[in-house]
Scaffold this motif. Structure first.
Motif, mmCIF file in Angstrom:
data_model
loop_
_atom_site.group_PDB
_atom_site.id
_atom_site.type_symbol
_atom_site.label_atom_id
_atom_site.label_comp_id
_atom_site.label_asym_id
_atom_site.label_seq_id
_atom_site.Cartn_x
_atom_site.Cartn_y
_atom_site.Cartn_z
ATOM 1 N N ALA A 105 1.972 41.690 12.286
ATOM 2 C CA ALA A 105 2.426 42.709 13.238
ATOM 3 C C ALA A 105 1.914 42.400 14.644
ATOM 4 C CB ALA A 105 1.973 44.093 12.787
ATOM 5 N N LEU A 106 0.651 41.998 14.744
ATOM 6 C CA LEU A 106 0.104 41.633 16.058
ATOM 7 C C LEU A 106 0.822 40.423 16.645
ATOM 8 C CD1 LEU A 106 -3.710 42.126 15.367
ATOM 9 C CD2 LEU A 106 -2.235 43.543 16.804
ATOM 10 N N THR A 107 1.098 39.440 15.805
ATOM 11 C CA THR A 107 1.798 38.249 16.272
ATOM 12 C C THR A 107 3.215 38.588 16.719
ATOM 13 O OG1 THR A 107 0.500 36.966 14.696
ATOM 14 C CG2 THR A 107 2.409 35.886 15.643
ATOM 15 N N VAL A 108 3.881 39.472 15.983
ATOM 16 C CA VAL A 108 5.231 39.901 16.362
ATOM 17 C C VAL A 108 5.197 40.634 17.702
ATOM 18 C CG1 VAL A 108 7.083 41.504 15.715
ATOM 19 C CG2 VAL A 108 6.219 39.875 14.048
ATOM 20 N N LEU A 109 4.197 41.490 17.879
ATOM 21 C CA LEU A 109 4.081 42.188 19.164
ATOM 22 C C LEU A 109 3.792 41.218 20.307
ATOM 23 C CD1 LEU A 109 2.152 45.408 18.115
ATOM 24 C CD2 LEU A 109 4.532 45.237 18.877
ATOM 25 N N LEU A 110 3.049 40.164 20.032
ATOM 26 C CA LEU A 110 2.791 39.150 21.056
ATOM 27 C C LEU A 110 4.043 38.328 21.372
ATOM 28 C CD1 LEU A 110 -0.762 37.934 20.010
ATOM 29 C CD2 LEU A 110 -0.137 39.192 22.085
ATOM 30 N N ALA A 111 5.054 38.439 20.537
ATOM 31 C CA ALA A 111 6.312 37.738 20.801
ATOM 32 C C ALA A 111 7.143 38.450 21.869
ATOM 33 C CB ALA A 111 7.120 37.604 19.510
ATOM 34 N N LEU A 118 16.885 46.825 23.842
ATOM 35 C CA LEU A 118 17.114 46.970 22.403
ATOM 36 C C LEU A 118 16.352 45.914 21.597
ATOM 37 C CD1 LEU A 118 20.897 47.888 22.215
ATOM 38 C CD2 LEU A 118 18.923 49.363 21.883
ATOM 39 N N GLY A 119 16.257 44.703 22.131
ATOM 40 C CA GLY A 119 15.495 43.652 21.448
ATOM 41 C C GLY A 119 14.021 43.984 21.378
ATOM 42 N N VAL A 120 13.478 44.524 22.477
ATOM 43 C CA VAL A 120 12.065 44.909 22.489
ATOM 44 C C VAL A 120 11.830 46.052 21.512
ATOM 45 C CG1 VAL A 120 10.221 45.890 23.905
ATOM 46 C CG2 VAL A 120 11.681 44.081 24.834
ATOM 47 N N ILE A 121 12.742 47.018 21.479
ATOM 48 C CA ILE A 121 12.606 48.136 20.532
ATOM 49 C C ILE A 121 12.655 47.629 19.095
ATOM 50 C CG2 ILE A 121 13.764 50.201 19.658
ATOM 51 C CD1 ILE A 121 14.514 50.828 22.586
ATOM 52 N N ALA A 122 13.539 46.678 18.820
ATOM 53 C CA ALA A 122 13.628 46.113 17.467
ATOM 54 C C ALA A 122 12.331 45.419 17.081
ATOM 55 C CB ALA A 122 14.803 45.145 17.383
ATOM 56 N N ILE A 123 11.727 44.699 18.022
ATOM 57 C CA ILE A 123 10.468 44.001 17.736
ATOM 58 C C ILE A 123 9.354 45.009 17.460
ATOM 59 C CG2 ILE A 123 8.688 42.530 18.741
ATOM 60 C CD1 ILE A 123 10.940 41.012 20.190
ATOM 61 N N VAL A 181 9.673 48.143 16.391
ATOM 62 C CA VAL A 181 9.943 48.816 15.110
ATOM 63 C C VAL A 181 9.559 47.903 13.948
ATOM 64 C CG1 VAL A 181 11.803 49.650 13.607
ATOM 65 C CG2 VAL A 181 11.696 50.381 15.995
ATOM 66 N N LEU A 182 9.866 46.624 14.056
ATOM 67 C CA LEU A 182 9.495 45.673 13.009
ATOM 68 C C LEU A 182 7.977 45.622 12.839
ATOM 69 C CD1 LEU A 182 10.503 43.531 10.997
ATOM 70 C CD2 LEU A 182 10.339 41.871 12.857
ATOM 71 N N ALA A 183 7.246 45.590 13.937
ATOM 72 C CA ALA A 183 5.779 45.567 13.857
ATOM 73 C C ALA A 183 5.241 46.855 13.243
ATOM 74 C CB ALA A 183 5.183 45.346 15.245
ATOM 75 N N LEU A 184 5.825 47.994 13.604
ATOM 76 C CA LEU A 184 5.389 49.271 13.028
ATOM 77 C C LEU A 184 5.674 49.341 11.532
ATOM 78 C CD1 LEU A 184 6.378 51.778 15.852
ATOM 79 C CD2 LEU A 184 4.083 50.981 15.237
ATOM 80 N N LEU A 185 6.803 48.780 11.111
ATOM 81 C CA LEU A 185 7.106 48.735 9.672
ATOM 82 C C LEU A 185 6.101 47.870 8.923
ATOM 83 C CD1 LEU A 185 11.008 48.479 9.677
ATOM 84 C CD2 LEU A 185 9.613 50.387 8.860
ATOM 85 N N MET A 186 5.663 46.792 9.555
ATOM 86 C CA MET A 186 4.665 45.925 8.912
ATOM 87 C C MET A 186 3.347 46.664 8.741
ATOM 88 S SD MET A 186 5.381 42.356 10.804
ATOM 89 C CE MET A 186 6.947 41.526 10.618
ATOM 90 N N ILE A 187 2.954 47.418 9.758
ATOM 91 C CA ILE A 187 1.708 48.177 9.658
ATOM 92 C C ILE A 187 1.857 49.288 8.608
ATOM 93 C CG2 ILE A 187 0.163 49.719 10.917
ATOM 94 C CD1 ILE A 187 0.734 47.944 13.397
ATOM 95 N N ALA A 188 3.010 49.939 8.578
ATOM 96 C CA ALA A 188 3.245 50.993 7.578
ATOM 97 C C ALA A 188 3.255 50.420 6.161
ATOM 98 C CB ALA A 188 4.557 51.709 7.865
#
Length: 153
Positions: free
Chosen positions: A40-46, A60-65, A67-74
């Protein structure tokens, strides 16, 4: 006085934690959760990379990234569930599909996909060896075609 053995609820005095048997797969679940947080941290650094490379990434791309990181943490909260390997695999598919947003995001998905493949293989191998009695501290299990006397040769 009764001759019944104490139960888990009657053995511990009030206010004392009850005894839980050891869980040998606790470390494996911890490794999965830690790897999900690192991913999740690496995805956020992307995000800065995606914004500054190629044509850039829109809102929209930033929001998708994110959301993906939040799903990983969840997903860390669900590693005890029997379906968690499928959830982690689904997150890896979405991360690799992030290649459409930014190529480095897809590369992150591939790298962490390989890491999770190793972790799940280690878990499979641990359960296989435990079932066969091959782990240190276990008594060996007689396999068909062998006997206890074969070990003395």
């Amino acid at each position: 006085m009764t001759d019944e053995p104490p139960t888990a609820s009657s053995a511990a005095p009030q206010g004392q934690p009850q005894y839980r048997p050891p869980d040998p797969e606790k470390g494996l679940r911890g490794s999965i959760s830690a790897t999900l947080v690192l991913e999740a941290l690496t995805v956020l650094l992307a995000i800065p990379v995606a914004k500054n490379t190629g044509a850039g990434t829109g809102t929209l791309g930033v929001i998708a990234i994110v959301v993906l990181a939040l799903l990983m943490i969840a997903a860390c909260g669900y590693v005890r569930k029997p379906w968690h390997p499928w959830a982690v695999a689904g997150l890896q598919v979405f991360t690799i599909a992030g290649w459409a947003i930014s190529a480095p995001l897809g590369v992150v998905g591939i790298v962490f996909g390989v890491v999770f493949a190793f972790i799940f293989w280690f878990g499979y191998e641990y359960r296989r060896r435990a079932r066969l009695g091959l782990l240190p501290g276990q008594t060996p299990v007689d396999r068909p075609g062998t006997s206890a006397a074969d070990g003395d040769r």
